[in-house]
Design a protein around this motif. Structure first.
Motif, PDB file in Angstrom:
ATOM      1  N   PRO A   3       1.754  42.132  75.667  1.00 18.24           N
ATOM      2  CA  PRO A   3       3.019  42.505  74.756  1.00 18.24           C
ATOM      3  C   PRO A   3       3.958  43.469  75.668  1.00 18.24           C
ATOM      4  O   PRO A   3       3.608  44.120  76.415  1.00 18.24           O
ATOM      5  CB  PRO A   3       2.428  43.221  73.712  1.00 18.24           C
ATOM      6  N   LEU A   4       5.356  43.188  75.403  1.00 20.95           N
ATOM      7  CA  LEU A   4       6.196  43.841  75.986  1.00 20.95           C
ATOM      8  C   LEU A   4       6.758  44.952  74.976  1.00 20.95           C
ATOM      9  O   LEU A   4       7.042  46.184  75.337  1.00 20.95           O
ATOM     10  CB  LEU A   4       7.776  42.887  76.009  1.00 20.95           C
ATOM     11  N   ILE A   5       6.249  45.003  73.538  1.00 20.51           N
ATOM     12  CA  ILE A   5       6.511  45.925  72.676  1.00 20.51           C
ATOM     13  C   ILE A   5       4.891  46.123  71.978  1.00 20.51           C
ATOM     14  O   ILE A   5       4.609  44.994  71.416  1.00 20.51           O
ATOM     15  CB  ILE A   5       7.529  45.890  71.783  1.00 20.51           C
ATOM     16  N   ARG A   6       4.289  47.350  71.711  1.00 19.56           N
ATOM     17  CA  ARG A   6       3.246  47.551  71.161  1.00 19.56           C
ATOM     18  C   ARG A   6       3.134  48.732  70.320  1.00 19.56           C
ATOM     19  O   ARG A   6       3.389  49.924  70.968  1.00 19.56           O
ATOM     20  CB  ARG A   6       1.890  47.531  72.073  1.00 19.56           C
ATOM     21  N   SER A   7       2.892  48.853  69.068  1.00 20.71           N
ATOM     22  CA  SER A   7       2.836  49.836  68.154  1.00 20.71           C
ATOM     23  C   SER A   7       1.344  49.962  67.817  1.00 20.71           C
ATOM     24  O   SER A   7       0.661  49.202  67.455  1.00 20.71           O
ATOM     25  CB  SER A   7       3.678  49.788  67.144  1.00 20.71           C
ATOM     26  N   GLU A   8       0.452  51.307  68.160  1.00 22.29           N
ATOM     27  CA  GLU A   8      -0.771  51.325  67.741  1.00 22.29           C
ATOM     28  C   GLU A   8      -1.009  52.730  66.673  1.00 22.29           C
ATOM     29  O   GLU A   8      -0.537  53.728  67.025  1.00 22.29           O
ATOM     30  CB  GLU A   8      -1.572  51.812  68.974  1.00 22.29           C
ATOM     31  N   GLN A   9      -1.135  52.274  65.385  1.00 21.77           N
ATOM     32  CA  GLN A   9      -1.503  53.172  64.634  1.00 21.77           C
ATOM     33  C   GLN A   9      -0.566  54.147  64.392  1.00 21.77           C
ATOM     34  O   GLN A   9      -0.505  55.378  64.356  1.00 21.77           O
ATOM     35  CB  GLN A   9      -2.821  53.798  64.387  1.00 21.77           C
ATOM     36  N   THR A  10       0.722  53.848  64.316  1.00 20.75           N
ATOM     37  CA  THR A  10       2.223  54.545  64.407  1.00 20.75           C
ATOM     38  C   THR A  10       2.323  55.260  62.956  1.00 20.75           C
ATOM     39  O   THR A  10       2.421  54.419  62.094  1.00 20.75           O
ATOM     40  CB  THR A  10       3.205  54.070  64.884  1.00 20.75           C
ATOM     41  N   PHE A  11       2.465  56.586  62.855  1.00 15.06           N
ATOM     42  CA  PHE A  11       2.997  57.075  61.703  1.00 15.06           C
ATOM     43  C   PHE A  11       4.256  57.762  62.012  1.00 15.06           C
ATOM     44  O   PHE A  11       4.674  58.474  62.918  1.00 15.06           O
ATOM     45  CB  PHE A  11       1.966  58.179  61.062  1.00 15.06           C
ATOM     46  N   LYS A  12       5.039  57.898  60.821  1.00 16.93           N
ATOM     47  CA  LYS A  12       6.271  58.716  60.873  1.00 16.93           C
ATOM     48  C   LYS A  12       6.546  59.625  59.414  1.00 16.93           C
ATOM     49  O   LYS A  12       6.910  58.863  58.495  1.00 16.93           O
ATOM     50  CB  LYS A  12       7.579  58.133  61.180  1.00 16.93           C
ATOM     51  N   VAL A  13       6.267  60.851  59.510  1.00 17.54           N
ATOM     52  CA  VAL A  13       6.272  61.605  58.256  1.00 17.54           C
ATOM     53  C   VAL A  13       7.247  62.698  58.431  1.00 17.54           C
ATOM     54  O   VAL A  13       7.180  63.301  59.303  1.00 17.54           O
ATOM     55  CB  VAL A  13       4.938  62.147  57.844  1.00 17.54           C
ATOM     56  N   GLU A  36       5.502  64.284  45.856  1.00 17.67           N
ATOM     57  CA  GLU A  36       5.632  65.188  44.942  1.00 17.67           C
ATOM     58  C   GLU A  36       5.520  66.587  45.452  1.00 17.67           C
ATOM     59  O   GLU A  36       5.651  67.656  44.847  1.00 17.67           O
ATOM     60  CB  GLU A  36       4.531  65.006  43.855  1.00 17.67           C
ATOM     61  N   VAL A  37       5.092  66.865  46.591  1.00 19.27           N
ATOM     62  CA  VAL A  37       4.974  67.891  47.560  1.00 19.27           C
ATOM     63  C   VAL A  37       5.982  68.206  48.541  1.00 19.27           C
ATOM     64  O   VAL A  37       5.916  68.900  49.513  1.00 19.27           O
ATOM     65  CB  VAL A  37       3.637  68.257  47.939  1.00 19.27           C
ATOM     66  N   GLY A  38       7.092  67.202  48.545  1.00 17.75           N
ATOM     67  CA  GLY A  38       8.301  67.326  49.433  1.00 17.75           C
ATOM     68  C   GLY A  38       7.863  66.554  50.708  1.00 17.75           C
ATOM     69  O   GLY A  38       8.524  67.023  51.800  1.00 17.75           O
ATOM     70  N   ILE A  39       7.074  65.761  50.928  1.00 16.37           N
ATOM     71  CA  ILE A  39       6.753  64.874  52.188  1.00 16.37           C
ATOM     72  C   ILE A  39       7.077  63.602  52.115  1.00 16.37           C
ATOM     73  O   ILE A  39       6.714  62.800  51.083  1.00 16.37           O
ATOM     74  CB  ILE A  39       5.213  65.230  52.437  1.00 16.37           C
ATOM     75  N   THR A  40       7.880  62.962  52.992  1.00 17.25           N
ATOM     76  CA  THR A  40       8.242  61.486  52.977  1.00 17.25           C
ATOM     77  C   THR A  40       7.532  60.804  54.061  1.00 17.25           C
ATOM     78  O   THR A  40       7.724  61.221  55.223  1.00 17.25           O
ATOM     79  CB  THR A  40       9.730  61.471  53.087  1.00 17.25           C
ATOM     80  N   ALA A  41       6.600  59.856  53.705  1.00 15.28           N
ATOM     81  CA  ALA A  41       5.953  59.179  54.723  1.00 15.28           C
ATOM     82  C   ALA A  41       6.765  57.667  54.715  1.00 15.28           C
ATOM     83  O   ALA A  41       6.849  56.741  54.035  1.00 15.28           O
ATOM     84  CB  ALA A  41       4.448  58.625  54.041  1.00 15.28           C
ATOM     85  N   ALA A  42       7.554  57.964  56.029  1.00 14.81           N
ATOM     86  CA  ALA A  42       8.526  56.656  56.238  1.00 14.81           C
ATOM     87  C   ALA A  42       7.702  55.391  56.877  1.00 14.81           C
ATOM     88  O   ALA A  42       8.116  54.275  56.510  1.00 14.81           O
ATOM     89  CB  ALA A  42       9.411  57.020  57.147  1.00 14.81           C
ATOM     90  N   VAL A  43       6.838  55.735  57.665  1.00 11.05           N
ATOM     91  CA  VAL A  43       6.183  54.562  58.405  1.00 11.05           C
ATOM     92  C   VAL A  43       4.676  55.000  58.279  1.00 11.05           C
ATOM     93  O   VAL A  43       4.051  56.302  58.725  1.00 11.05           O
ATOM     94  CB  VAL A  43       6.445  54.337  59.944  1.00 11.05           C
ATOM     95  N   ILE A  44       3.759  54.197  57.689  1.00  5.45           N
ATOM     96  CA  ILE A  44       2.363  54.352  57.713  1.00  5.45           C
ATOM     97  C   ILE A  44       1.569  53.390  58.404  1.00  5.45           C
ATOM     98  O   ILE A  44       1.552  52.347  58.282  1.00  5.45           O
ATOM     99  CB  ILE A  44       1.861  54.487  56.263  1.00  5.45           C
ATOM    100  N   ASP A  45       0.747  53.881  59.762  1.00  4.92           N
ATOM    101  CA  ASP A  45      -0.161  52.921  60.217  1.00  4.92           C
ATOM    102  C   ASP A  45       0.321  51.758  60.612  1.00  4.92           C
ATOM    103  O   ASP A  45      -0.385  50.868  60.391  1.00  4.92           O
ATOM    104  CB  ASP A  45      -1.361  52.917  59.548  1.00  4.92           C
ATOM    105  N   THR A  80       4.908  60.913  64.294  1.00  7.23           N
ATOM    106  CA  THR A  80       3.918  61.987  63.963  1.00  7.23           C
ATOM    107  C   THR A  80       2.666  61.820  64.523  1.00  7.23           C
ATOM    108  O   THR A  80       1.897  62.611  64.769  1.00  7.23           O
ATOM    109  CB  THR A  80       4.133  62.058  62.256  1.00  7.23           C
ATOM    110  N   ALA A  81       2.394  60.422  64.468  1.00 10.02           N
ATOM    111  CA  ALA A  81       1.016  60.119  65.159  1.00 10.02           C
ATOM    112  C   ALA A  81       0.982  58.550  65.680  1.00 10.02           C
ATOM    113  O   ALA A  81       1.804  57.760  65.269  1.00 10.02           O
ATOM    114  CB  ALA A  81      -0.005  60.375  64.138  1.00 10.02           C
ATOM    115  N   GLY A  82       0.098  58.403  66.579  1.00  2.88           N
ATOM    116  CA  GLY A  82       0.045  56.885  66.964  1.00  2.88           C
ATOM    117  C   GLY A  82       0.689  56.886  68.320  1.00  2.88           C
ATOM    118  O   GLY A  82       1.189  57.967  68.984  1.00  2.88           O
ATOM    119  N   SER A  83       0.687  55.675  69.032  1.00  2.00           N
ATOM    120  CA  SER A  83       1.409  55.438  70.153  1.00  2.00           C
ATOM    121  C   SER A  83       2.362  54.157  70.114  1.00  2.00           C
ATOM    122  O   SER A  83       2.100  53.375  69.358  1.00  2.00           O
ATOM    123  CB  SER A  83       0.221  55.147  71.288  1.00  2.00           C
TER     124      SER A  83
END
Length: 401
Positions: A3-13, A36-45, A80-83
């Protein structure tokens, strides 16, 4: 194929304690609980890959996380996490200088709102990416002119962006990306600001260019019909998560959940599905070296009223019909060419179902579907074509049966 692009378990919080929030998401916490506690999970796994030469579409409603995902692909946002890999380089581990190198050499962008410099000419805008890379003026002007020609803007190089229509300005943005000669193109809602007619023209333009240039394209859109039309594969996003990855046909025929099923229920399937998705293998075919007697036996054995005739390389030569064959046998004819009909309607594998009906209405036989080198890949009887119009039940309806 690597692959030319590969995302592995990527998070952005976004928010305080983002890394702890990733652990909570992995443990099953919901997006609503974190909000509810002020955290936005924009991209999950997010896990996916894009192969060389593929148009990979990320589709989702506003707020689904698709644009955030794109910004991680080009390194504008750090996960935030992942590659995240570009051509096997994990860009999350690169220095700022190394990341600039990857962007300039391997990735180009096409933006939603054109992002043109109003006081630079069309040619200068198309050459801007090359200017940033330090390419000499003569070379960058030549490459920009070539790219403008590719998108149908020959002769517009000395004009200013304000003299162009919206569709033409988006073509300049596309030319700028093409002039950079990167293998990867990232397109963020590139056509969504255009009128419907111009938008379809730009989609046609992109498909044509892709056939010629074989780029690797990550395309972001909120328009399902656009995703279905352009994407070799589509990633459906909801609330930061990728809920299904598949071809248009896979998503239409086998939606992963109720959300996807409801999303696709109003899609015009006849504009998305193609001849290859509904064709059938012929019950039997006749070799072009055979005669009427062989055709008569084959028709009788298989209860057929028509037979397609192919040569040794499976290339279509024509069709014969039962009444003509019966008459030829009765008259003792031995030459199949006496009854072979060669002026018949044919279609290719990629023709949309909606475009098959006019051909089918004029044909006595099933529609033959031709592949590379005029090989007979399959046939479409009129009954099969009509059945293709039927809408599949949604996931929850199927499960209730």
């Amino acid at each position: 194929m690597t692959p030319l692009i590969r995302s592995e378990q990527t998070f952005k919080v976004f928010g305080r304690g983002a890394e702890d929030a990733v652990d909570k998401l992995r443990a099953g916490a919901s997006v609503e609980e974190l909000r509810e506690v002020g955290i936005t999970a924009a991209v999950i796994d997010a896990t996916f890959d894009v192969s060389p030469g593929e148009i990979f579409v990320v589709m989702g409603l506003s707020g689904s996380g698709k644009s955030t995902l794109l910004r991680m692909v080009n390194g504008l946002l750090e996960p935030t996490a992942g590659s995240m890999y570009i051509d096997e380089e994990d860009i999350t581990k690169l220095s700022a200088k190394q990341l600039r190198r990857v962007r300039s050499q391997k990735v180009s962008m096409v933006f939603q709102h054109f992002a043109l410099f109003p006081h630079r000419t069309v040619g200068e805008n198309a050459a801007y990416g090359l200017e940033v890379k330090g390419v000499g003026k003569t070379e960058r002007e030549a490459k920009a002119a070539e790219a403008l020609g590719m998108v149908g803007l020959d002769g517009w190089g000395d004009s200013l962006p304000g003299q162009l229509s919206g569709g033409m300005r988006q073509r300049v943005g596309l030319a700028r990306a093409l002039a950079c000669e990167t293998q990867i193109m990232l397109m963020d809602e590139a056509f969504s600001a255009l009128d419907p007619l111009i938008r379809r023209e730009m989609q046609d333009q992109l498909i044509e260019l892709q056939h010629r240039l074989d780029k690797t394209i990550l395309f972001i859109t909120h328009d399902l019909n656009e995703a279905m039309r352009l994407g070799d594969r589509i990633a459906m996003m909801r609330s930061g998560s990728i809920v299904q990855i598949g071809t248009a046909e896979q998503i239409l025929h086998d939606p992963a959940n109720d959300y996807v099923a409801q999303f696709v229920q109003d899609v015009d399937r006849t504009r998305i599905l193609t001849a290859s998705s509904v064709m059938e293998p012929p019950v039997a075919v006749l070799g072009s070296e055979s005669g009427p007697m062989a055709a008569h036996k084959l028709m009788r054995d298989h209860q057929l009223t028509e037979l397609f005739v192919v040569d040794r390389d499976k290339r279509l030569r024509g069709v014969v019909f039962a009444p003509d064959i019966a008459q030829a046998v009765h008259n003792g004819r031995s030459d199949l060419n006496d009854v072979l009909q060669t002026d018949i309607a044919t279609v290719t594998r990629d023709v949309a179902i909606a475009d098959l009906f006019s051909e089918a209405a004029q044909s006595r036989a099933a529609l033959p579907v031709l592949g590379e080198g005029d090989r007979l890949d399959g046939v479409i009887p009129i009954v099969t074509l009509l059945n293709a119009l039927k809408v599949e039940p949604a996931v929850h309806e199927r499960e209730a049966v």
